[in-house]
Scaffold this motif. Structure first.
Motif, PDB file in Angstrom:
ATOM      1  N   PRO A   1       0.839  -1.206   0.000  1.00  0.00           N
ATOM      2  CA  PRO A   1       0.000   0.000   0.000  1.00  0.00           C
ATOM      3  C   PRO A   1       0.865   1.244   0.000  1.00  0.00           C
ATOM      4  N   GLU A   2       0.485   2.228  -0.799  1.00  0.00           N
ATOM      5  CA  GLU A   2       1.239   3.478  -0.906  1.00  0.00           C
ATOM      6  C   GLU A   2       0.729   4.477   0.119  1.00  0.00           C
ATOM      7  N   SER A   3       1.596   4.900   1.032  1.00  0.00           N
ATOM      8  CA  SER A   3       1.159   5.830   2.084  1.00  0.00           C
ATOM      9  C   SER A   3       2.020   7.087   2.141  1.00  0.00           C
ATOM     10  N   ARG A   4       2.905   7.256   1.151  1.00  0.00           N
ATOM     11  CA  ARG A   4       3.736   8.455   1.156  1.00  0.00           C
ATOM     12  C   ARG A   4       2.938   9.672   0.690  1.00  0.00           C
ATOM     13  N   LYS A   5       3.442  10.830   1.050  1.00  0.00           N
ATOM     14  CA  LYS A   5       2.775  12.073   0.690  1.00  0.00           C
ATOM     15  C   LYS A   5       3.310  12.585  -0.652  1.00  0.00           C
ATOM     16  N   VAL A   6       2.404  13.010  -1.514  1.00  0.00           N
ATOM     17  CA  VAL A   6       2.792  13.629  -2.779  1.00  0.00           C
ATOM     18  C   VAL A   6       2.994  15.128  -2.536  1.00  0.00           C
ATOM     19  N   VAL A   7       4.216  15.597  -2.785  1.00  0.00           N
ATOM     20  CA  VAL A   7       4.517  17.010  -2.522  1.00  0.00           C
ATOM     21  C   VAL A   7       4.447  17.862  -3.791  1.00  0.00           C
ATOM     22  N   GLN A   8       4.534  17.222  -4.963  1.00  0.00           N
ATOM     23  CA  GLN A   8       4.417  17.968  -6.217  1.00  0.00           C
ATOM     24  C   GLN A   8       3.953  17.015  -7.312  1.00  0.00           C
ATOM     25  N   MET A   9       3.114  17.519  -8.236  1.00  0.00           N
ATOM     26  CA  MET A   9       2.552  16.644  -9.254  1.00  0.00           C
ATOM     27  C   MET A   9       2.486  17.382 -10.590  1.00  0.00           C
ATOM     28  N   HIS A  10       2.904  16.688 -11.653  1.00  0.00           N
ATOM     29  CA  HIS A  10       2.810  17.236 -13.002  1.00  0.00           C
ATOM     30  C   HIS A  10       1.967  16.284 -13.857  1.00  0.00           C
ATOM     31  N   CYS A  11       1.055  16.849 -14.623  1.00  0.00           N
ATOM     32  CA  CYS A  11       0.165  16.042 -15.465  1.00  0.00           C
ATOM     33  C   CYS A  11       0.338  16.476 -16.921  1.00  0.00           C
ATOM     34  N   ASN A  12       0.393  15.472 -17.817  1.00  0.00           N
ATOM     35  CA  ASN A  12       0.551  15.769 -19.237  1.00  0.00           C
ATOM     36  C   ASN A  12      -0.400  14.874 -20.038  1.00  0.00           C
ATOM     37  N   LEU A  13      -1.124  15.468 -20.971  1.00  0.00           N
ATOM     38  CA  LEU A  13      -2.086  14.724 -21.788  1.00  0.00           C
ATOM     39  C   LEU A  13      -1.758  14.955 -23.259  1.00  0.00           C
ATOM     40  N   GLU A  14      -1.467  13.870 -23.972  1.00  0.00           N
ATOM     41  CA  GLU A  14      -1.109  13.960 -25.385  1.00  0.00           C
ATOM     42  C   GLU A  14      -2.087  13.141 -26.227  1.00  0.00           C
ATOM     43  N   TYR A  15      -2.457  13.685 -27.396  1.00  0.00           N
ATOM     44  CA  TYR A  15      -3.353  12.985 -28.311  1.00  0.00           C
ATOM     45  C   TYR A  15      -2.542  12.396 -29.466  1.00  0.00           C
ATOM     46  N   ASN A  16      -2.997  11.239 -29.974  1.00  0.00           N
ATOM     47  CA  ASN A  16      -2.343  10.700 -31.168  1.00  0.00           C
ATOM     48  C   ASN A  16      -2.860  11.433 -32.413  1.00  0.00           C
ATOM     49  N   GLU A  17      -2.243  11.180 -33.552  1.00  0.00           N
ATOM     50  CA  GLU A  17      -2.560  11.938 -34.766  1.00  0.00           C
ATOM     51  C   GLU A  17      -4.025  11.785 -35.180  1.00  0.00           C
ATOM     52  N   GLU A  18      -4.574  10.591 -35.020  1.00  0.00           N
ATOM     53  CA  GLU A  18      -5.973  10.367 -35.423  1.00  0.00           C
ATOM     54  C   GLU A  18      -6.958  10.872 -34.385  1.00  0.00           C
ATOM     55  N   GLU A  19      -6.436  11.236 -33.202  1.00  0.00           N
ATOM     56  CA  GLU A  19      -7.255  11.677 -32.077  1.00  0.00           C
ATOM     57  C   GLU A  19      -8.283  10.627 -31.687  1.00  0.00           C
TER      58      GLU A  19
END
Length: 460
Positions: free
Chosen positions: A417-435
């Motif tokens: 089980p993961e119980s560590r604290k997240v202190v910073q988060m980066h999110c990235n969303l990429e689409y493929n060519e055909e979407e």
């Protein structure tokens, strides 16, 4: 005229070097989680006092070298009887987190092999001991630079104050210049923090080999007070040992006059040779005969020879480092790009003479970056103003209560089980060519200073 082609004398030696490098990098064993890989190359016992054997290993997540330590037991019944105490001891060690203490990463019990063993992973200090550094320095200098001496003393006392204020308190019990390691940037780290705990928890006769410590070596007897090993000894033995270390750091070496043992007279003469009366008073207070008269590590941080009101620059750097997780990445570089180097940063006005202007171009960004890096690494601690008790310990890198096998199981292991604290988060969303679908990736920075990257494909 053509010269005859001579056989390459080094070709054989180069081949042998390549073979030896391959041998050393060969993986002998993996940890059950697969993160730690044991190599053939053995590590000097100076790094890992308290273990029967120690090998160089690779941390495959961080890409750094670590030390794979093993304690081998004659009888599996003995390990079984000591199991609860060993787990309690190691669980406490995993939560010791300080920039001036060699990091203890993980442990596990191997009860399937023969002999049975306890394996534990520790930070690898490749740069050598303080003793070695002082010996090299002695060739060119008679004494240590006072500023460096003060910085080193502050770092060591910061670590000791932290250990002594843990709950329960941790007494090092084996502090010498051989168990202190120095990095290229001037950062000191205390090693072998686990040694006294080993001696108290694990009877020496139950371990294959002996848990020797530096006190058994005659050349290091002067680091330990008369009450060492008696029932009434406490953190004051660490203060005595620190005092001798501080003295050796100042004079570079306490002469033994040809003998294998450094005499009390030699220690006294070394102390009297210090020109600064505050340094003499400081070291002498640490090595007082009566343990009750020695100051605590926290008190020593306020001694006149060390204590100073920290600069606003240092306080601001600590504030920046402590709250960096809430700031955008590379925010310093982005801000400095927008500043006009000829702009006035500060100005001092005088009625009777021209004023003084300080421009942004007067401040080197490279020096600023290095200063922040040094503060982050723990070279300039703020322990003088810190509370007596350490901050809450972060979660260990991975859970260590389970008993594990020596080799990885062919069946998938249960996820922890993961119980560590997240202190910073980066999110990235990429689409493929055909979407027709998109790819989501998350970069999580955790409170144990490790990163986790998660990714998946998402349909419309």
């Amino acid at each position: 005229m053509t010269m005859p082609v001579l056989p390459d004398r080094n070709s054989g030696s180069e081949g042998n070097e390549e073979e030896s490098e391959d041998d050393e990098s060969e993986i002998l064993e993996e940890s059950p989680c697969g993160r730690w890989q044991k190599r053939k190359d053995k590590v000097s016992q100076g790094n890992v006092l308290g273990s029967e054997s120690a090998f160089l290993a690779m941390d495959t997540e961080e890409g750094v070298e670590v030390v794979w330590n093993e304690m081998l037991f004659y009888d599996r019944k003995v390990l079984k009887a000591l199991e609860d105490n060993i787990k309690y001891m190691f669980d406490n060690l995993i939560h010791v987190e300080h920039p001036n203490i060699v990091k203890f990463h993980k442990y596990w019990l191997d009860t399937k092999g023969n002999p049975v063993r306890v394996v534990f992973i520790t930070e690898y200090m490749s740069s050598g001991s303080l003793k070695q550094f002082l010996k090299k320095n002695k060739k060119n200098h008679k004494t240590m630079n006072v500023k460096a001496w003060k910085r080193w003393c502050t770092q060591l006392l910061s670590a000791l104050s932290y250990l002594h204020s843990c709950d329960p308190p941790i007494i090092h019990g084996n502090l010498t210049c051989d168990t202190i390691f120095i990095q290229h940037n001037g950062l000191l780290k205390i090693g072998s923090v686990w040694h006294r705990l080993f001696v108290n928890v694990v009877p020496e006769e139950s371990v294959q080999g002996k848990i020797r410590h530096q006190r058994d070596e005659k050349r290091n007897l002067h680091f330990f007070p008369h009450e060492y090993g008696l029932e009434e000894d406490d953190y004051a033995i660490d203060i005595y040992s620190f005092g001798i270390c501080a003295l050796e750091m100042a004079v570079l070496e306490i002469q033994a006059n040809g003998d294998s043992v450094v005499s009390k007279e030699a220690v006294t003469n070394a102390g009297q040779s210090l020109e600064d009366p505050l340094m003499r008073e400081f070291t002498q207070s640490c090595v007082r005969f009566e343990a009750s008269e020695r100051p605590t590590a926290h008190d020593l941080l306020f001694h006149r020879v060390l204590f100073e009101v920290h600069s606003l620059k240092l306080l601001a750097a600590h504030c920046f480092i402590n709250h960096q997780y809430i700031l955008p990445e590379n925010c310093v570089e982005e801000k400095t790009k927008l500043i006009d180097p000829n702009a006035v940063m500060a100005e001092i006005s005088h009625e009777d003479r021209p004023g003084v202007q300080l421009k942004y171009s007067h401040v080197s960004s490279l020096e600023f970056d290095k200063f922040l890096e040094d503060v982050k690494n723990g070279i300039y601690p703020l322990m003088n103003f810190a509370s007596a008790k350490p901050h809450p310990m972060p979660r260990s890198l991975s859970m260590s209560q389970e008993q594990v096998e020596t080799a990885k199981s062919p069946t998938p292991e249960p996820q922890e089980p993961e119980s560590r604290k997240v202190v910073q988060m980066h999110c990235n969303l990429e689409y493929n060519e055909e979407e027709t679908k998109s790819h989501l990736s998350l970069l999580l920075k955790m409170d144990d200073k490790l990163h986790r990257q998660l990714s998946c494909d998402i349909l419309p």
